[in-house]
Design a protein around this motif. Sequence first.
Motif, mmCIF file in Angstrom:
data_model
loop_
_atom_site.group_PDB
_atom_site.id
_atom_site.type_symbol
_atom_site.label_atom_id
_atom_site.label_comp_id
_atom_site.label_asym_id
_atom_site.label_seq_id
_atom_site.Cartn_x
_atom_site.Cartn_y
_atom_site.Cartn_z
ATOM 1 N N ILE A 299 -2.043 1.527 1.345
ATOM 2 C CA ILE A 299 -1.038 2.371 0.694
ATOM 3 C C ILE A 299 0.250 2.368 1.516
ATOM 4 O O ILE A 299 1.353 2.222 0.971
ATOM 5 C CB ILE A 299 -1.577 3.803 0.522
ATOM 6 N N ALA A 300 0.108 2.525 2.841
ATOM 7 C CA ALA A 300 1.283 2.533 3.713
ATOM 8 C C ALA A 300 1.980 1.183 3.723
ATOM 9 O O ALA A 300 3.220 1.106 3.698
ATOM 10 C CB ALA A 300 0.870 2.933 5.129
ATOM 11 N N MET A 301 1.180 0.101 3.755
ATOM 12 C CA MET A 301 1.777 -1.243 3.752
ATOM 13 C C MET A 301 2.561 -1.479 2.466
ATOM 14 O O MET A 301 3.625 -2.111 2.468
ATOM 15 C CB MET A 301 0.691 -2.306 3.902
ATOM 16 N N LYS A 302 2.032 -0.969 1.347
ATOM 17 C CA LYS A 302 2.720 -1.155 0.069
ATOM 18 C C LYS A 302 3.982 -0.298 -0.012
ATOM 19 O O LYS A 302 5.000 -0.716 -0.591
ATOM 20 C CB LYS A 302 1.773 -0.804 -1.077
ATOM 21 N N SER A 303 3.950 0.895 0.608
ATOM 22 C CA SER A 303 5.055 1.845 0.477
ATOM 23 C C SER A 303 6.198 1.551 1.444
ATOM 24 O O SER A 303 7.371 1.544 1.042
ATOM 25 C CB SER A 303 4.547 3.269 0.697
#
Length: 527
Positions: free
Chosen positions: A448-452
Motif C-alpha cells: 500500500i505504501a509503495m503504491k501510494s
Amino acid sequence: MAILNGKKEAELAAGSALAETLPESSKPWYRTWHIVKLNLVLLVPLLSSASLGYDGSMMNGLQTLPQWKHFFGNPEGAILGLMNAVYPLGKVFALFLVTYVSDRFGRKLPVLIGLVTCVGFAIMQGLSQNLATFVTARALLGFFTSFISQPSPVLITELAYPTQRGKVTALYNTFFYFGAIFAAWCTFGTFKIDSTWSWRIPSILQGAVPAFQLLGLYFLPESPRYLVSQGRHEEAHRFFIEYHAGGDADSALVKFEMDEIERAITEEANVLSTTSWLDLIRTPANRKRTFIVLILGWFSQWNGIGVVSYYLTLVLNTIGITEAKDQTLINGLLQIFNWLAATFCGALMVDRIGRRTLFLISTAGMLCSYIAWTGLTSAFVASKGEGMGRAVVAFIFIYYFFYDIAWTPLLQAYTVEIYPYTLRGRGLSFTLITSFVGLIVGNQVNPIAMKSIGWKYYIVFCCLLAVLFVLVWFFFPETKGHTLEEIREVFEGKLENSDIEKTGESEASHNEEDGKYKQDTKQIELA
C-alpha cells in the motif's frame, strides 16, 4: 569448520575448558567419519529453512507472471498483501502449539508432522481453482511450516559437534536462500509456459524440499539435552559416544558434555517453572534475553528487507525494469548472491569475527546502503536515467550483502544460544512470533505504501536502521568462545550451589504487586 586438534580454533569457538577435552588428531573434520556422519544427518533440519525461503521467492516470481496475475484477477494492494500475509499468519498461530509439542514429546515429532503436511498442502496450493483455495492452502502451509522451522534450529544447536556449533547453527538460516534460489529459477524456467502450469508447477514444487527431508528424518537423532531432561541419560550418553567421540566410551569430551548438560538442566529445573511463558521475563537476565530477541524478531522484518523480499517486482517497477524476463532473472541472481554472502561472509565467520561485531557491521552497512538506494531512486524518478536505475539494482545487492552477513545467519542461531535449555524452545518461538507479526504487518503496509508514496517510503527504513544500530550497540553481548551451557554465564554470572537452591525458594514471591523478589532471597543477577 574446526579441525579436531586445532586448539586455538576450539578455544575461539567453545572456550578453553572444552578444548582441553578434545582428542588429539591430525585429521580435519571432513576426514573424521563420525563428524561427517553427524553433519550429514544435520542436513535434514538445515533444509527446513529452505521452505521459508522458497515461499518468499516463489511469490516474488509469481507476481511477475502474466498467467498468475490474469488467473487471480491482477491482485494488488490489500488483496496482494493478504495472499502473502496468510502464510506468516498461519505460522504465528502454530508456534504456541509446536512449542508445547517440541518440549513435551521431543524435537523430532513436530518435524515429522510438519514435513508430511507441507507436502500435502503444497499440492493443494498448486492445484487451486480459485483465490479462496489458494489463500487457504497458503495459510495451512504457513501453519505447518512452523512445525519444521521451530524445532529445527534447536535440534541443530543441541546436536552439533561443540566446536562447530556456532557455524552449523548459523548455516541454518542461510538455507533460506537455497529455497529462494530453487523457487526463483523454477519461476524463471516456467514463465514461458502459456498456461496456468507456469505458476502451478512452482507452487507444487514448494513440497519438494520437505519430501526430500522425509527421506532422511529416520536417521536424525533426538536431542541429547531433551533426553537428559526426560531422565533418558543412557540414550544421550550413547549419542555423544557415537557422534562426538567416534565410539570412544571413555572420551573426556563425552564426560565433559554429559556433566555440563546434566548440571545445567538440574539447575534450570530449580530456577524455572518449566511450564510458564512468563519465565521469559521472570528474572533480569531473562528480561534482557527476551528484549534482545524482540529486537531480533521485529527488526528482521522492519529493516527494509521486507520491501525487497516479497515486493521486488514493485521496487523494480519504480526504476523502469518491468519485463517479466528481466525481473525473474534479477530475482534468481539475487538469491544466488545472497546464499554465497550469508554462508561465506556470515555463517562461517561467526567464531572468528564474533556475533556482536557482525551485527554492528551488518546494521551500519544496511543503513549506508539504504540511504544511497533512496537517493538514487529519487534521482531516477526525476531524470529517468538508465544509469541511475542500474545503480539502484547494484545497491540492492550491496544492501543484501550487509543483511546476509548477520541478520540471515544469526536470527535463529543467536536466539537459541542465549537462552538456557528449558527456555530455548519458547525463546525461539517468541523470536519467530515477533518476526512473523512484523512480516504480517509489513505484507499489509508495504504494498500500500509503495503504491501510494513510492520511493519516499524508503526514508522510513533509513530512520529505523539508525535506531537499530543504537539498540545493537547497547544491548547485544558477545557469545563466542563459550559452550552452549556456558553462555548462560554471559547473562547471569557464575552460579554457586547455594544460589541455585535459594533461587528456587524465591518462586513464592513472583506474584507480589511490585513484581520483585523479597530482599532476603538471593536471585540470579545479570553479570
